[in-house]
Enzyme design. Structure first.
Site, PDB file in Angstrom:
ATOM      1  N   ASP A 156       9.915   7.532   5.557  1.00  0.00           N
ATOM      2  CA  ASP A 156       8.935   6.474   5.844  1.00  0.00           C
ATOM      3  C   ASP A 156       9.205   5.269   4.946  1.00  0.00           C
ATOM      4  O   ASP A 156       8.322   4.777   4.249  1.00  0.00           O
ATOM      5  CB  ASP A 156       7.518   6.997   5.646  1.00  0.00           C
ATOM      6  CG  ASP A 156       6.472   6.101   6.288  1.00  0.00           C
ATOM      7  OD1 ASP A 156       5.283   6.224   5.923  1.00  0.00           O
ATOM      8  OD2 ASP A 156       6.840   5.268   7.133  1.00  0.00           O
TER       9      ASP A 156
ATOM     10  N   GLY B 222      -1.242   6.669   5.829  1.00  0.00           N
ATOM     11  CA  GLY B 222      -1.124   7.564   6.967  1.00  0.00           C
ATOM     12  C   GLY B 222      -1.175   9.019   6.582  1.00  0.00           C
ATOM     13  O   GLY B 222      -1.474   9.877   7.416  1.00  0.00           O
TER      14      GLY B 222
END
Length: 751
Positions: free
Chosen positions: A559, A443
């Site tokens: 994350d 990402g």
């Protein structure tokens, strides 16, 4: 002999043409005002293949529809651009409406699956849009450039009255949000989720559509105007098409080899092909100087008569002569061409013969012009080289490189091995960032395998090219790199260096060879012992506790997920990917940030407040712990809504005292009831909706460590502890030196 050769050539042409489904005579050329050209066609034997076959629906108004898609998914075709390889179709809008009683009504889902067809959604022309207040929309699909399913989305919020909902034409996340789509997307389905309960009757919408056709209006956020302005609930979307599943070169070679059958679609005598950019297949186009249909044989591409146009390419007074593929400009008899003034003109031959000195003048002028051109070009190249050097120095300074460099010189005495690399060094290390060296996509960027020189010889590293960076991170980047470089923990991937002389800095990490925890759990390799699961959980918790409690200043990961936990040569866990990490904020202004992370792992309190805390990492670790205990993925959009989230299913199972239904069978057979009760209770505490009620990572690490000790005291675990590493090696098929994982392209690269 000549007659024999001519007959042979004709026979070869007929054989090549027979291999294609050429359009039969009488095929319709128009439907509903849309021109139809081969390889598209309506009816039997009118298209190149089934993927290009279309139907003309005349029930109401003549319209063109894709005839190879399932009947309930037929889509109206709005136009075809043959040479650009694009087809414009109508796409339905997905909607979700609410009544004042907070009940969902009038929910409609849309989507399109063109996986079996020669179409991909254009990433250049389309965007995924969500319209409404306090809603998050997801796009779930498949793409040729990714092995696993794609899941992307965006969030639209509303604050206050109408005047606070952005402005017309701006889709900025307030009342409307948008996100680009990956290249090669061939199917998708939307999903709309409300962020919070809403007492007002309103609708939310999500759709993949042509970006040029969307213009946000503030009234869209709180009314159904967006849906009413559409064409019966549909909006334009652009599809790229390609011929076949081969490259140009492969198709040409197959067509030219006797007995293998022709498959090359560019049949015109003056045509060429180009490979598709977003997947397999290719497109045909006419050669320079020709126009027409390159998919038709013989004269599909016809010569362009440049001289027949009113403003042809020749200057006034010159004669234009057309020839196949181009034209010539010449002077009338008795005149010659001249470019004294820099423009090509015709001059009389008599004037030239009466003034022979003009020849010398022409040569002198031409030589002078050549010198001027060379001087200008040299000056331009020198300025470009200087501008490039200035830009690199500017980026280096902008990213805090001077401060970082001074601190590194000072810390060399303390043994700091952090290195500042140049762009050329990292290009050389990755062979010019060659695609063959890609470890994975994430990402936050793309990760490449590289080899850099070190004091002990060549060193294998992982080099991450980030996609974007906000202004706050640019100003603080050097200081954060200095802090992250000082992290030294056996269960954290070591940051070895960075490159600051580019627009978005590149990071250099130690190379961890044996893949991710995500693939160990979900890769289908076989059973994993409970001792192995508990050890990996303990090592991961230890690393996060170190970041929260012992790093100075504290660091929030942001994350945490199983694909960001790597396994080294000994299959020891190493937490990685600090792309979403931030230093622990020291004021409220720094606490506010855009929501980022991975669906399925996101802290629900963070989703509501946009405030990242250490308890957000605790929640995400709780989801990883569930993956280890259950062997299930954190998010599954294919099932019923109440069962899509693993954390929601687990909490419900704990509340109803049926948690053993979702635990992994191997875990239940190898661990005692008391141990399972302790570890599931810890997972439940990590997943508490209120962050203040969750334990700290330090406490989590201590409790998991205690459970490991308890497991080792059981008599049945003695042999199990001895063969634990060997079991993982056998599970994955070899020794640590020979084992490799395929990187997860959609979750992240792990770095």
């Amino acid at each position: 002999m000549l007659r024999f050769v001519s007959l042979a050539v004709v026979a070869l042409q007929l054989a090549a043409t027979a291999a294609f489904a050429l359009p039969a005579p009488g095929c319709p050329r128009k439907c509903g005002g849309v021109d139809m050209e081969y390889p598209f066609g309506i009816g039997p034997n009118c298209s190149f293949s089934d993927g290009f076959s279309l139907e003309c629906d005349v029930d109401d108004t003549p319209r063109l529809r894709l005839g190879t898609v399932a009947k309930e998914q037929k889509v109206e075709v709005l136009g075809v651009d043959l040479l650009k390889g694009k087809i414009r179709t109508a796409n339905p809008i997905a909607s979700q409406c609410r009544l004042q009683e907070k009940r969902l009504v009038n929910t409609s889902w849309a989507g399109l699956n063109a996986t079996a067809l020669p179409y991909r959604f254009s990433d250049e022309d389309n965007r995924f849009f969500a319209v409404g207040c306090n809603v998050i929309a997801f796009l779930d699909g498949t793409a040729s450039s990714f092995d696993d399913p794609i899941l992307i989305g965006c969030m639209s919020t509303c604050f206050g009255n109408e005047s606070s909902i952005g402005r017309n034409g701006s889709c900025s996340g307030i009342g409307c949000c948008e996100t680009p789509i990956p290249r090669g997307l061939s199917s998708y389905s939307p999903d709309i989720r409300p962020l919070q309960a809403d007492d007002n009757k309103r609708c939310s919408y999500a759709v993949l559509m042509e970006a040029a056709s969307f213009r946000f209006e503030t009234a869209y956020a709180r009314t159904d105007k967006f849906y009413r302005n559409s064409n019966n609930g549909t909006v334009p979307v652009v599809l790229n098409f390609a011929v076949g599943n081969e490259t140009c070169k492969e198709a040409q070679m197959r067509s030219s080899q006797p007995g293998r059958g022709g498959s090359y679609a560019c049949l015109s005598a003056h045509s060429f092909c180009v490979d598709a950019l977003d997947g397999p297949g290719y497109l045909c186009n006419c050669s320079s100087g020709y126009a027409g249909n390159p998919y038709l044989p013989d004269n599909g591409c016809k010569d362009i008569d440049e001289c027949a146009t009113r403003n042809h390419a020749c200057p006034d007074g010159m004669i234009c002569t057309n020839f196949p593929g181009g034209h010539n400009c010449s002077c009338p008899q008795g005149e010659h061409t001249s470019n004294k003034t820099g423009v090509l003109i015709c001059e009389s031959n008599l004037k030239r013969s009466s003034l022979p000195v003009s020849v010398i003048t022409v040569i002198g002028v031409s030589g002078g012009l050549a010198i001027v051109v060379v001087s200008i070009l040299s000056t331009y190249l020198m300025r470009q080289r200087k501008a490039l050097a200035d830009a690199k120095r500017s980026y280096f300074k902008q990213h805090g490189g001077l401060l970082l460099y001074e601190e590194l010189i000072r810390s060399r005495q303390l043994g700091n091995t952090f290195t500042i690399y140049t762009e050329e060094q990292l290009e050389q290390a990755t062979d010019g960032f060659n695609d063959s060296n890609i470890l994975g996509h994430g990402g936050h960027g793309t990760v490449y395998k590289g080899i850099v020189p070190s004091s002990s010889g060549d060193l294998v590293v992982a080099i991450k090219r980030c996609k974007l960076m906000d202004e706050r991170n640019k100003k603080e980047f050097g200081r954060e790199m200095l802090i992250l470089s000082q992290i030294n923990h056996k269960n954290i991937v070591k940051l070895l260096g960075c490159c600051l002389e580019v627009d978005i800095p590149m990071l250099v990490y130690e190379f961890v060879p044996n893949g991710t925890l995500y693939h160990l759990i979900h890769g289908g390799g076989g059973a994993i012992s409970f001792a192995t699961r508990l050890r990996i959980a303990h090592e991961s918790a230890e690393s996060l506790a170190y970041l929260h409690s012992f790093a100075s200043p504290p660091i929030l990961h942001g994350d945490v997920k199983s694909s960001n936990i790597l396994l080294d040569e000994s299959f020891m866990a190493k937490v990685s990917d600090f792309g979403a990490s931030i230093l622990a904020p020291n004021d409220e202004a720094q606490m506010m940030t855009m929501v980022q992370g991975t669906c399925g792992y996101l802290d629900p309190e963070y989703m509501q407040t946009c405030q990242l805390t250490e308890k957000s990492d605790v929640y995400s670790f709780g989801v990883v712990l569930l993956e280890l205990l259950t062997g299930k993925r954190p998010l599954c959009l294919a099932g019923p809504e109440e069962g899509r989230s693993l954390s929601a299913r687990f909490v419900a199972a704990m509340r109803e005292k049926r948690v053993d239904e979702i635990l992994d069978e191997h875990a239940k057979s190898e661990a005692s009831c008391e141990l399972l009760e302790e570890i599931t209770q810890l997972a439940l505490e990590c997943l508490h909706m209120c962050g203040s009620d969750r334990p700290s990572m330090k406490e989590v690490a201590e409790r998991v460590g205690g459970l490991r000790k308890l497991l080792h005291h059981h008599p049945w675990t003695t042999m199990q502890d001895t063969v634990e590493l060997e079991e993982v090696r056998c599970l994955l098929g070899g020794s640590p030196e020979s084992m490799r994982f395929e990187m997860d392209a959609t979750s992240s690269s792990g770095y």
